[in-house]
Motif scaffolding. Structure first.
Motif, PDB file in Angstrom:
ATOM      1  N   SER A 190       0.868  -1.182   0.000  1.00  0.00           N
ATOM      2  CA  SER A 190       0.000   0.000   0.000  1.00  0.00           C
ATOM      3  C   SER A 190       0.905   1.232   0.000  1.00  0.00           C
ATOM      4  O   SER A 190       1.692   1.432   0.928  1.00  0.00           O
ATOM      5  N   PRO A 191       0.855   2.032  -1.075  1.00  0.00           N
ATOM      6  CA  PRO A 191       1.783   3.176  -1.154  1.00  0.00           C
ATOM      7  C   PRO A 191       1.502   4.189  -0.048  1.00  0.00           C
ATOM      8  O   PRO A 191       0.355   4.610   0.117  1.00  0.00           O
ATOM      9  N   ARG A 192       2.527   4.563   0.694  1.00  0.00           N
ATOM     10  CA  ARG A 192       2.347   5.529   1.777  1.00  0.00           C
ATOM     11  C   ARG A 192       3.032   6.829   1.407  1.00  0.00           C
ATOM     12  O   ARG A 192       4.221   6.833   1.043  1.00  0.00           O
ATOM     13  N   PRO A 193       2.288   7.932   1.501  1.00  0.00           N
ATOM     14  CA  PRO A 193       2.852   9.226   1.095  1.00  0.00           C
ATOM     15  C   PRO A 193       4.180   9.515   1.806  1.00  0.00           C
ATOM     16  O   PRO A 193       4.285   9.293   3.011  1.00  0.00           O
ATOM     17  N   GLY A 194       5.155   9.969   1.035  1.00  0.00           N
ATOM     18  CA  GLY A 194       6.431  10.354   1.643  1.00  0.00           C
ATOM     19  C   GLY A 194       7.437   9.229   1.759  1.00  0.00           C
ATOM     20  O   GLY A 194       8.595   9.479   2.094  1.00  0.00           O
ATOM     21  N   THR A 195       7.031   7.974   1.497  1.00  0.00           N
ATOM     22  CA  THR A 195       7.996   6.869   1.569  1.00  0.00           C
ATOM     23  C   THR A 195       8.576   6.623   0.171  1.00  0.00           C
ATOM     24  O   THR A 195       7.896   6.857  -0.826  1.00  0.00           O
ATOM     25  N   PRO A 196       9.832   6.136   0.068  1.00  0.00           N
ATOM     26  CA  PRO A 196      10.484   6.005  -1.246  1.00  0.00           C
ATOM     27  C   PRO A 196       9.697   5.126  -2.228  1.00  0.00           C
ATOM     28  O   PRO A 196       9.596   5.462  -3.406  1.00  0.00           O
ATOM     29  N   ALA A 197       9.143   4.014  -1.782  1.00  0.00           N
ATOM     30  CA  ALA A 197       8.495   3.084  -2.723  1.00  0.00           C
ATOM     31  C   ALA A 197       7.230   3.674  -3.340  1.00  0.00           C
ATOM     32  O   ALA A 197       6.813   3.252  -4.421  1.00  0.00           O
ATOM     33  N   ALA A 198       6.638   4.656  -2.659  1.00  0.00           N
ATOM     34  CA  ALA A 198       5.393   5.245  -3.162  1.00  0.00           C
ATOM     35  C   ALA A 198       5.638   6.012  -4.456  1.00  0.00           C
ATOM     36  O   ALA A 198       4.723   6.191  -5.264  1.00  0.00           O
TER      37      ALA A 198
END
Ligand code: 5AD
Ligand code: SF4
Length: 451
Positions: free
Chosen positions: A346-354
């Motif tokens: 689940s893409p999380r705002p501010g994290t690299p994988a997002a």
């Protein structure tokens, strides 16, 4: 606010997310008790409602705003007197955004500011406006939270470290909980003693990255988790110890050895591996390879053949191929888990994988389905294998029906037996007779055992 003569008030706390939030909710109740707040089970008629929130996956964060909408209706129906606080990781991550989307919220308080709740509440009352505190203060909240705590029962959670410096590509924790910080060992030991005096027999040490623990010891040295577990095992009345959640890269030789030496340490470890593919583990910035996980599992099983494992998995992280997923399935089949949690990335705002290109939802769904089917089979097989075993059970209280008592196995499985005597707090030998999907039935053996 007059602390010596507090007006009785009703406090309702809703807790989302992990065990650390459960612990924090209890500590917030401790902080507010001297101000006259007594906890109630429903929000109706409450003077204050705290929503202690989780931001780990999108769905968890979305739940907050729908729940807040329902609280607004209650607040309006009651003439607006109800104070609404949002705490936890959504409070930390969203801050002002919460007040924009839900202006009827009175307080937004991040996980490092709970000891300041009384002053923040007073400020909100005074200004009749909303108050935000999402600072990471220099002081540790544990040094300022009150000692007196409500009893948790036979099994008690105790937070020993918070935050994380690992920065896995997918994870919000380093941003919402801040840098890794360990409590001094002396304060942990003192809290454990108080818990035992209140009836605790099993203590579960909590931390986002619990095995990175490195608190200052009473001898002035830094204590690792193994040393802390040794000291806790010496407290009279402590029968069982567990710790969660661990990172494979922090499974030190001392900690692995402790599983063979510390008699209170349960043969059960939650060790999230996330993926079985080295390519994915690197993309996730996990700082270990699949074989490191295999080696840890192997060494622990050599020390304790009855050792069982649980884990966390993410499927569909950006870049995951069929071959990567196959490597995860292979690791799962090879390890054999007692239980495991698995999630769609689940893409999380501010994290690299997002920020990376995302996989198709349908691909993620199919992989999750396949993984969960295998994990369910393993969980059922693990529970079924306990039938016929004669094993120690720590009793925690009455069962659901009269004449039943309930407890936990070495592997934290709920166990129910028939007994007319109250066995709360005792460890007794039980022969397991039946495995349900989420609990075991057993019959009590006559003799009392020491371990
Ligand atoms: N998407 C899906 N799962 C996640 N987790 C953490 N962040 C995410 C994310 N962005 C999972 C990991 C972790 C568990 C607590 O939640 O598996 O170990
Ligand atoms: Fe998140 Fe755990 Fe990685 Fe820390 S180690 S960033 S808490 S998944």
């Amino acid at each position: 606010m007059n602390v010596s003569d507090p007006k009785p008030r009703r406090l309702h706390i809703v807790t989302h997310g992990c065990q650390m939030n459960v612990y924090d909710s209890a500590r917030m109740a401790d902080v507010l008790r001297p101000l006259g707040y007594a906890t109630v089970d429903t929000p109706e008629g409450a003077d204050m409602v705290i929503m202690n929130t989780c931001h780990i996956r999108e769905r968890a964060a979305d739940k907050v705003f729908s729940a807040l909408g329902r609280l607004r209706d209650l607040k309006e129906a009651g003439g607006g007197g109800m104070m609404i606080a949002v705490t936890g990781c959504v409070a930390q991550a969203e801050g002002e955004v919460i007040l924009k989307r839900a202006p009827y919220v009175d307080l937004v308080v991040g996980p490092q500011a709970y000891h300041r709740l009384p002053e923040l509440i007073a400020q909100a009352h005074r200004t009749r406006g909303s108050v935000i505190d999402t600072d990471f203060p220099a002081e540790q909240k544990f040094d300022f939270l009150p000692d007196a705590a409500a009893p948790q029962g036979v099994i008690a959670n105790l937070t020993i470290q918070e935050g994380c410096d690992k920065f896995c590509s997918f994870c919000v924790v380093p941003y919402t909980r801040g840098a890794e910080a360990s409590r001094p060992a002396g304060s942990v030991i003192a809290e454990a003693r108080r818990m035992v005096a209140l009836g605790a027999r099993e203590i579960v040490l909590l931390g986002q990255n619990v095995n990175a623990y490195h608190g200052e010891g009473p001898d002035g040295r830094h204590w690792g988790l193994a040393r802390l577990l040794e000291a806790l095992a010496e407290i009279p009345g402590v029968r069982r110890l567990r710790y969660t959640t661990s990172h494979p890269a922090d499974m030190s030789d001392e900690l692995i050895a402790a599983h063979g030496e510390n008699p209170a340490l349960m043969p059960f470890l939650h060790l999230p591996v996330q993926s079985g593919s080295d390519r994915m583990l690197a993309a996730m910035n996990r700082r270990h390879k699949a074989d490191d996980f295999r080696r840890i599992v192997g060494r622990l099983r050599d020390l304790r053949p009855d050792m069982a494992f649980t884990s966390d998995f993410i499927v569909g992280h950006p870049g995951e191929t069929e071959a990567d997923f196959a490597a995860t399935m292979a690791l799962v089949r090879e390890t054999g888990f007692a239980l495991a949690y698995s999630f769609k990335y689940s893409p999380r705002p501010g994290t690299p994988a997002a920020a990376l290109p995302q996989l198709d939802e349908a691909v993620k769904d199919a992989r999750l389905y396949e993984l969960q089917a295998e994990l369910r089979r393993q969980q059922d097989a693990f529970n079924a294998a306990t039938v016929g075993l004669t094993t120690p059970v720590l009793f925690t209280g009455a069962g659901r029906y009269p004449g039943q008592v309930a407890g936990r196995s070495l592997y934290a499985q709920p166990v129910v037996v028939e007994s007319d005597t109250d066995l709360t707090g005792e460890v007794r030998t039980v022969t397991i007779t039946h495995a349900n999907p989420n609990s075991l039935l057993g019959s009590l053996q006559k003799e009392k055992i020491a371990a």
